[in-house]
Design a protein around this motif. Sequence first.
Motif, short mmCIF file in Angstrom:
data_model
loop_
_atom_site.label_atom_id
_atom_site.label_comp_id
_atom_site.label_asym_id
_atom_site.label_seq_id
_atom_site.Cartn_x
_atom_site.Cartn_y
_atom_site.Cartn_z
N GLY A 78 -48.12 -12.72 70.79
CA GLY A 78 -48.67 -13.32 69.78
C GLY A 78 -49.73 -12.61 68.84
N ALA A 79 -50.62 -13.19 68.41
CA ALA A 79 -51.40 -12.72 67.32
C ALA A 79 -52.43 -11.60 67.94
N ASP A 342 -43.99 -17.75 61.30
CA ASP A 342 -45.11 -17.18 60.69
C ASP A 342 -44.90 -15.72 60.34
N ARG A 393 -41.52 -26.86 60.68
CA ARG A 393 -43.06 -26.12 60.88
C ARG A 393 -42.82 -24.88 61.70
N THR A 394 -43.63 -24.09 61.27
CA THR A 394 -43.83 -22.70 62.06
C THR A 394 -44.75 -23.01 63.24
N ARG A 395 -45.10 -22.02 64.21
CA ARG A 395 -46.07 -22.36 65.19
C ARG A 395 -47.51 -22.51 64.73
N SER A 396 -47.88 -22.05 63.69
CA SER A 396 -49.05 -22.36 62.96
C SER A 396 -49.25 -23.62 62.22
N GLY A 397 -48.06 -24.23 61.87
CA GLY A 397 -47.92 -25.21 61.16
C GLY A 397 -47.56 -25.18 59.70
#
Length: 478
Positions: A78-79, A342, A393-397
């Motif tokens: 993840g980030a 993303d 949509r991506t994981r971040s929206g």
Amino acid sequence: LSAAGNENMLIKNARIGAESVDLRIGPTVQAVAPQLEPTPDESVLDARGGELLPGLHDHHMHLFAAAAAHESVDCNVGAGTRSQCRELLAARLQLASGDDWIRGVDYQEQQVGELDRWRLDELCPSRPVRIQHRSGKVWVCNSLALQELGFKDSDRIDGLETDGRGALTGRIVRNDSLLAERMRRAKAHKQPDIAAYSRLLASHGIVGITDTSASNRLATLADFQRLSANGDLLQQVTLMGGDDLDSGYLKILLDEDSLPDLADLVRRINRTRHKGRNVAFHCVTHLELVFALAALAEAVPCEQGFDRIEHGAVVDDEMARRLADLGLPVITQPGFLFSKGDQYLADLTGPELGNLYRFAGLQRHGVCVAASSDAPYGAVNPWQIIASAATRRTRSGAMLGEDEQVTAEEALRGYLTPSNRLNQSVSFAQTRGIKVGMPADLCILRGEWSERRGEAGEIEVRATLIGGSVVFDSEQDR
């Protein structure tokens, strides 16, 4: 519950569209009516008003790799900063169960940097480790792993990468068979639990798969047959693979960085045509797609069936028109929009993003499109993939290509379409039909599709049947 042999089963209170029906089934569907009474000794499954659909088919996945990945360390951390991501990856490796080999999957160089043996040694020096890149093209081994596999700096083997000093980097590029052979030789190879993974597929309503691994050989076919015969593999399988198979698609891996000689590829396709086989091209980039169509233009045309484009990750309008003219379906993976979207936004240019994993746009040009998972490189849950195709949509929206959105019905349609009809425009109503005489390969949802389609990613399966046998029952398998 199970329906074995010629024993009948009665499914009560199922929904087919707007109607409530009962079904009597054996290996095939024998009767459909508003009300049927059970016969003596006939087992009964209460659908409780759940929607009844034909069982789903995942048209692009890699079964053995997916089952192995299901038991592996997830290296997508993840980030975070580079340092934070490395610390998290190190913690996951150190917490891996057992005391022997560690297998990791889906490492992202954007998170932890490019991995090699020395960086892996820093992350986990005490156990042999092999980790697969998110693309599936590269495996990275630490020094202990290289030692146990018998690799030496003096080795010069295709795919075994060395640095400028001639030292092994630990990276094995596009040579999974080399790694598998050395793992077997070192007695470090662990067979994945196919039975457990097959049950997982059944829990999602999946009754059939197409294994698209280019490395599939006659020995692989024998493995699949053995797994089916002993009951470990519940799903029906369509197998792609290499040149030595006598049936099924020839899977052609194209890699933009190392494309084959065009004349050699054309000869390879022609040899395949003589066996009555079609070809399926792995095409992720624009250049790979252009190259595939150039090869098909020079090769002997297929006399029956149709060829396929796998992924079609980047397809512009011109290529879409050519695909439509040639009748080539695209087997795509909208689930990547969520899991990798993303990163796509960070890495890709505007034109590439606009043509990324298209769906509605390809259909507008007349291309037949079917959604699939590409498991283990994408999530296998079809209902999550259907939701990704509908929302993009991506994981971040973030939104990735709003004009490429399709309805949940359109995304589900590919899962309900038989492999031999993927090049045909089939309506959702046609694919969802349940008819007397069809195989009793069925999926019963919890609730009605018409009410839950807006929450496609949250849909749950009540039960799955293959050949009239219940292979998943949520009320027994909780």
